[in-house]
Design an enzyme around this catalytic site. Structure first.
Site, mmCIF file in Angstrom:
data_model
loop_
_atom_site.group_PDB
_atom_site.id
_atom_site.type_symbol
_atom_site.label_atom_id
_atom_site.label_comp_id
_atom_site.label_asym_id
_atom_site.label_seq_id
_atom_site.Cartn_x
_atom_site.Cartn_y
_atom_site.Cartn_z
ATOM 1 N N GLU A 154 0.743 -1.449 0.179
ATOM 2 C CA GLU A 154 0.070 -0.008 0.075
ATOM 3 C C GLU A 154 0.996 1.331 -0.081
ATOM 4 O OE1 GLU A 154 -3.437 -0.173 2.432
ATOM 5 O OE2 GLU A 154 -3.744 1.995 2.300
ATOM 6 N N GLU A 279 -10.650 4.533 9.144
ATOM 7 C CA GLU A 279 -10.911 3.953 7.536
ATOM 8 C C GLU A 279 -11.436 2.587 7.289
ATOM 9 O OE1 GLU A 279 -7.118 5.176 5.981
ATOM 10 O OE2 GLU A 279 -7.621 7.036 5.491
ATOM 11 N N ASP A 352 -2.780 14.339 7.354
ATOM 12 C CA ASP A 352 -2.289 12.917 6.541
ATOM 13 C C ASP A 352 -1.094 13.163 5.684
ATOM 14 O OD1 ASP A 352 -2.133 10.417 5.907
ATOM 15 O OD2 ASP A 352 -3.877 10.356 4.602
ATOM 16 N N GLU A 374 4.659 9.418 13.780
ATOM 17 C CA GLU A 374 4.868 8.575 12.837
ATOM 18 C C GLU A 374 5.121 9.477 11.220
ATOM 19 O OE1 GLU A 374 1.580 5.491 12.103
ATOM 20 O OE2 GLU A 374 1.568 6.118 10.003
ATOM 21 N N GLU A 380 4.007 9.167 -0.747
ATOM 22 C CA GLU A 380 2.605 9.004 -1.068
ATOM 23 C C GLU A 380 2.214 10.274 -1.614
ATOM 24 O OE1 GLU A 380 -0.164 7.639 2.037
ATOM 25 O OE2 GLU A 380 -1.883 8.168 0.704
ATOM 26 N N HIS A 494 -4.064 18.732 0.907
ATOM 27 C CA HIS A 494 -5.118 17.442 0.298
ATOM 28 C C HIS A 494 -5.816 17.936 -0.938
ATOM 29 C CE1 HIS A 494 -5.954 13.439 0.554
ATOM 30 N NE2 HIS A 494 -5.788 13.389 2.249
#
Ligand code: BDP
Length: 671
Positions: A154, A279, A352, A374, A380, A494
């Site tokens: 992913e 999610e 995110d 994290e 991504e 985003h």
């Protein structure tokens, strides 16, 4: 005569180990990462002190040093009861001996890689009067692999998993795994979560525990512990129980037995990482239990073995008026309720992994709970493995914000979502390796500057030549700001395409898609202005920050549109300027790289050139898409000096980049 001279030069350059290396005439694949050390003709003399027993880890340290140490100084390794951290080391010089001393064999291994790194970067003076003492800042320095059991990854842009869907027999003696372990150990990474946070319950099947044990066996001598992501519904799905309620006795028993089975196979297993009630993943919330109740149940079962739970705080509900508020709202009331072997793992920003976001408010306020950041090493949201975006500067920005309020970095663990796959160069791009490297180096020492890390990495990965290292250090250190400029300047966030997070689609908002998965939810462009009002007149997200940070974020130009809805009159020209700057920067990277040809082998040079080229074209794509779309609201002309767009909005809006094969994003088909 000429012939003899020629051979003499060859011989000399081989002996002295210069010449060929400097001009990089041979083909390279990038597979060796930053460990392109060349074995000298003569093995170095590496000894173990009499009072130290050989272990597999010490064996590796000796092997590395005797292969690659090029000096005629002898090296002595010794386990000693020094007043330093268990992973730390002390390097000193006496007469013609270098002593590496540490409390553990891991410390010796880190000391060995330290010496070799100093040698490769041409910085190897060790004085007799002043020993070098190093200890890692964080105890847990962990990679998170988002690898699925079927071998896909992913948000991975570098091929398939090096852990899963590989025949069992091949796994035990897998060279790739050893190389992987070595690379990690060389930068001090000491833990790895082997599977996706969107975890299949099957990860805990007997067969997969056995596979995990094989992997653990290979990684162990390199000081790396393995961890698994687990699915909270495992007792139901895998165990056949009617519930996964964390307060149910049978559920607790199931986990205890499962954990006993794991430790039976892997006595030094690290613990679990859990994504719960996020999610669509199951979690304690399904049974009206809190995150603390869920995490503590697992923590209690892991405690007898010394295992930990990393419980993620990445949660947001579909109908929340501001996604940025949610993790804080859900986790702050639980502060102090988690067991001491639970660490709440919090993404650096509240949204995110965006190219730029403020730090999550939880880092400032959760003071009675173990917390850890994290980071996302895999790109991504920052151009996948195509764009160069050196993330060290982003991570520093985060550290600086946290430190400005809390004085110290209030965590002892740190995680990075890995960018590693089975592609020849591991990360899908040579430049992306720098982010893996930087994560390890910063997890060891967050005080290292991005410039130091970049130049260390460049020297080891390419060449020590200052004419290469200096300009390329600047490229790396400017690259993240360039990405912010051409993708999402001034706090916009985003606004990615609906089906991938590579290109722009600020207009993407099909009916039926949850609002917080569409860009207009975030940019809030309308006839008056643009930006998300997170002040008291809006979602009041700013109130989640302590006073000093709140006033800084409130006023920070880089977060203007993250916290405020600003009128077009006040922001349009600046917005255009930022996008234009981003395009210019990306174009500049192509020029710098072109002038580096003589320093880089043809293979890596050409591949990277194509990527920089693509990045510059994408910068235009981003700039045109965003500015032309926002112009439909602002109705304002491009300011003087701003170049004419290369694309038409209607073409870009029709354009659908196919990302169904992420490993080979067909970059030639982009607009
Ligand atoms: C988002 C990714 C998604 C991950 C999720 C997470 O798009 O693939 O599963 O984060 O971190 O960034 O759980």
């Amino acid at each position: 005569m000429k012939k003899t001279l020629f051979f003499l030069i060859i011989l000399l350059s081989l002996t002295l180990n210069w010449g060929f290396k400097a001009c990089q005439c041979y083909a390279e694949t990038g597979h060796q990462l930053w460990l392109r050390m060349i074995e000298p003709q003569q093995e170095a003399n590496v000894m173990l002190s009499d009072d130290t027993f050989l272990t597999p880890t010490i064996y590796i340290a000796i092997d590395e040093l005797s292969r690659y140490w090029r000096k005629d100084t002898d090296i002595v390794l010794r386990i000693a009861n020094l007043p330093i951290d268990n992973d730390g080391f002390c390097i000193s010089k006496e007469n013609n001996n270098i002593f590496i001393q540490a409390r553990t064999d891991r410390g010796l291994l880190y000391g060995a890689y330290y010496l070799l790194r100093r040698q490769s970067t041409g910085n190897i003076k060790i004085s007799s009067s002043k020993p070098i003492i190093e200890s890692p800042k964080f105890k847990f320095r962990i990679l998170n692999h988002w690898d699925n059991l079927n071998g896909t990854i992913e948000r991975g842009f570098a091929g398939r998993s090096i852990f899963w869907n590989i025949p069992l027999l091949n796994q035990k003696n897998n060279t790739i795994l050893r190389e992987y372990a070595r690379a990690n150990a060389s930068v001090g990474i000491n833990g790895t979560v082997l599977n996706n946070v969107n975890a299949s319950p099957q990860i805990l099947s007997e067969e997969n525990i056995l596979k995990t044990a094989y992997i653990a066996e290979t990684l162990r001598p390199y000081g790396i512990k393995v961890y698994l992501s687990v699915n909270f519904a495992s007792p139901k799905v895998l165990g056949g129980l009617p519930t996964a309620d964390p307060l149910d006795e049978d559920v607790c028993k199931w986990w205890k037995e499962k954990i006993a089975e794991i430790y039976n196979a892997i006595p030094d297993f690290g613990g679990f990482l859990v994504k719960a009630n996020s999610e669509g993943q199951p979690g304690p919330g399904d049974y009206h239990r809190t995150h603390a109740e869920g995490a503590n149940m697992l923590a209690d079962a892991l405690r007898p073995y010394g295992g930990i739970v990393m419980w993620r705080a990445f949660v947001y509900a579909p109908n929340s008026p501001d996604r940025a508020n949610q993790a804080y709202d859900e986790f702050m009331p639980l502060d102090g309720l988690f067991r001491d072997n639970v660490i709440v793992q919090i993404k650096n920003g509240p949204i995110d992994f965006q190219p730029r976001e403020p730090a999550s408010p939880l880092f400032f306020s959760m003071r009675k709970t173990n917390i850890m950041p994290e980071f996302q090493i895999t790109q991504e949201y920052t151009g996948e493995s195509i764009h160069t975006c050196f993330l060290s500067t982003m991570w520093h920005e985060f550290f600086d914000d946290i430190q400005s309020e809390r004085k110290i970095l209030p965590f002892s663990a740190i995680a990075g979502v890995a960018n590693i796959g089975n592609s020849e160069n591991w990360c899908g791009s040579d430049m992306a390796q720098a982010n893996w490297y930087a994560f390890g180096r910063l997890a060891w020492n967050p005080e290292l500057s991005s410039e130091e890390i970049a130049s260390e990495w460049l020297k080891q990965t390419y060449t020590n030549a200052p004419k290469f290292v200096e300009p390329m250090t600047r490229v790396l250190c400017d690259s993240r700001e360039a990405v912010v400029n051409y993708m999402m300047p001034l706090g916009i966030h985003h606004i990615f395409a609906g089906n991938h997070h590579y290109g722009p689609e600020p207009w993407y908002a099909p009916r039926g898609v949850r609002a917080d998965w569409t860009p207009p939810y975030y940019h809030k462009a309308d006839s008056l202005g643009i930006g998300f009002d997170r002040t008291a007149t809006g979602s009041n997200n700013l109130a989640q920050y302590p006073e000093r940070i709140r006033s800084r974020y409130d006023m920070a130009p880089e977060y203007t549109l993250y916290f405020h809805h600003v009128s077009w009159q006040n922001v349009w020209n600046l917005l255009c300027e930022k996008y234009d700057t981003g395009v210019r920067q990306a174009e500049g990277f192509v020029d710098v790289w072109r002038s580096m040809k003589e320093f880089v082998d043809t293979e890596r040079f050409e591949l990277q050139l194509a990527k920089f080229d693509r990045q510059a074209k994408d910068a235009w794509w981003w700039r045109d898409a965003c500015l032309l779309y926002f112009q439909t609201f602002s109705k304002m002309p491009f300011p003087e000096g701003s170049p004419a767009p290369r694309h038409r909005l209607e073409d870009l809006q029709k354009y659908q980049l196919r990302m169904d094969n992420y490993t080979a994003a067909d970059i030639s088909k982009l607009p």
